[in-house]
Scaffold this active site. Sequence first.
Site, short mmCIF file in Angstrom:
data_model
loop_
_atom_site.label_atom_id
_atom_site.label_comp_id
_atom_site.label_asym_id
_atom_site.label_seq_id
_atom_site.Cartn_x
_atom_site.Cartn_y
_atom_site.Cartn_z
N VAL A 1 0.66 -1.02 -0.09
CA VAL A 1 0.03 -0.18 0.29
C VAL A 1 1.11 1.19 0.00
O VAL A 1 1.97 1.45 1.08
CB VAL A 1 -0.41 0.03 1.40
CG1 VAL A 1 -1.68 1.62 1.16
CG2 VAL A 1 -2.49 -1.66 1.29
N HIS B 1 -10.10 -42.96 19.55
CA HIS B 1 -11.59 -43.20 18.84
C HIS B 1 -12.16 -42.30 19.65
O HIS B 1 -12.85 -43.75 20.06
CB HIS B 1 -10.84 -44.51 18.32
CG HIS B 1 -11.71 -44.47 17.16
ND1 HIS B 1 -11.20 -44.15 15.92
CD2 HIS B 1 -12.50 -44.94 17.25
CE1 HIS B 1 -12.13 -44.58 15.57
NE2 HIS B 1 -12.79 -45.20 15.59
#
Length: 476
Positions: free
Chosen positions: A247, A453
């Site tokens: 910019v 799990h």
Amino acid sequence: MARSYDVVVIGAGPAGYVAAIRCAQLGLRTACVDKWINKQGKSALGGTCLNVGCIPSKDLLQASEYYHRLKHQFQAYGIHAKEASIDVPTMIAHKDRIVQGLTDGVATLFRANSIDHIHGHGRLLDSKRVEISDISTGEAKEVVETKHVILASGSVPAQMGEAPLDHERIVDSTGALEFQEVPQRLGIIGAGIIGLEMGSVWCRLGSQVVLLEALDEFLPSVDQQLSKEALRQFKKQGLDIRLGARVVSSRKTKKQVTLNYQDSGGEHELAVDRLIVAVGRRPNTEGLFTPESGVALDERGFIDVDEHCRTNAPGVYAIGDVVRGPMLAHKGSEEGIAVAELIAGSAAHVNYETIPWVIYTEPEIAWVGKTEQALKATVEPYKVGVFPFAANGRARAMEAGVGMVKIIAHAESDRLLGAHIVGPMASELIAEAVVAMEYAASAEDLARTVHAHPTLSEAVHEAALAVDKRAVHRAN
Ligand code: FAD
Ligand code: AMP
């Protein structure tokens, strides 16, 4: 007679308030000077992190994620809401309530630990005296005496002359937490952590977000395999990230901000309704010490400290964002604890090699230790194991099967050198790798550890297995 303490801490952010609590736990008579004024005009503890940083940003990220899922993801499960809408002032009020609760909580902890909270601007006169002045008049109110001082004055947003803040259309990260409506076109200068988090919030709520980033590389400190995957995901979400875009100027009218930026294709113009300047933060040392105090700054403006956070002045320490190292809340807190213990006469140190980093985007990005590109630049031999969340049952059930876990280990010793995660709950999953690295674990140690799990943590387990080409749920 002047009040006198064992320790005076200047700054009550996560570095300073944690240091003060640990000092008090160790039996040291402690005061903490802080000048923060919240938007209700009241003094508030917790510094940047609790007031305008970590906590409020995560609150808005959570709110916007819920909204986005309700609007775009829940249908996959057959969940249909008639019309999802977002009431931005209520979302901001929720954030304010959470912040208030937590900052009040620090005040309660101070009382419980008999820490004196002194509201005002603290200035170190010399190693044994701190002057406190009124923050509105600047008048000196009191000088307190102390055996030790901890400077924890934090950091403030960096500003840029090319886009000066007006705190309305052009704001910094603090202003970006206060929008009362969703801007239609939002520009952000800087695609670093803060720019990406703020961009994600407003993009999920419906803004067209453009991020202008001066560097050609996206998130250079992130492992490149992961930053590439993250960039792909962010682009899919609609974040328009323009790299190599510097910019050079901005113009503001009543209705919009027009930015001029340069990239390899030349000069371009971009019009936005609101602009967030997120080009980094700088250490806050304004009026913090006198030249006679002996405290010195390094070449980048941080307070110069050694590996134990000792400044050049005897008995004076500095911690957190105002000293070298990552500008992260938990890094400052750990330094605070270590310094308190040093003052109390114990041995203490911070392991800077195992500080986790997190970017709370969707997917989240988290890492600890060395990246593959950093290792390539050394002679250290390494091996890599990668496991994708697409092959993780829990992630699939969460509709979050994107990203991966990457574990890097030493090729000969198998010792863990780095862990990198882009994916669901990366912020939480990284803790396992941090603990493992703190204990100097090997990839095999992780691979031989039982993981429940179905959990996301199985992806960490599988990545550790993959280091020796023995992942189970993917072809090696
Ligand atoms: P600060 O939190 O800046 O606190 C310093 C305090 O000292 C302030 O209260 C200030 O008013 C006071 N002070 C300064 N000078 C004086 C003086 N002379 N006298 C009295 N008081 C003084 N980090 C993370 O780890 N995780 C995140 O998710 C995260 N998100 C962020 C999001 C945003 C939008 C921002 C801006 C930052 C974020 N950070 C995050 C960074 C984090 O906020 C900082 O690393 C952390 O606050 C630094 O702590 P500190 O105690 O060093 O300083
Ligand atoms: P961080 O340091 O993570 O807060 O990120 C700040 C980002 O802003 C960095 O990636 C910088 O490269 C970027 N930046 C700094 N100045 C400019 C600029 N003038 N235009 C675009 N990006 C910039």
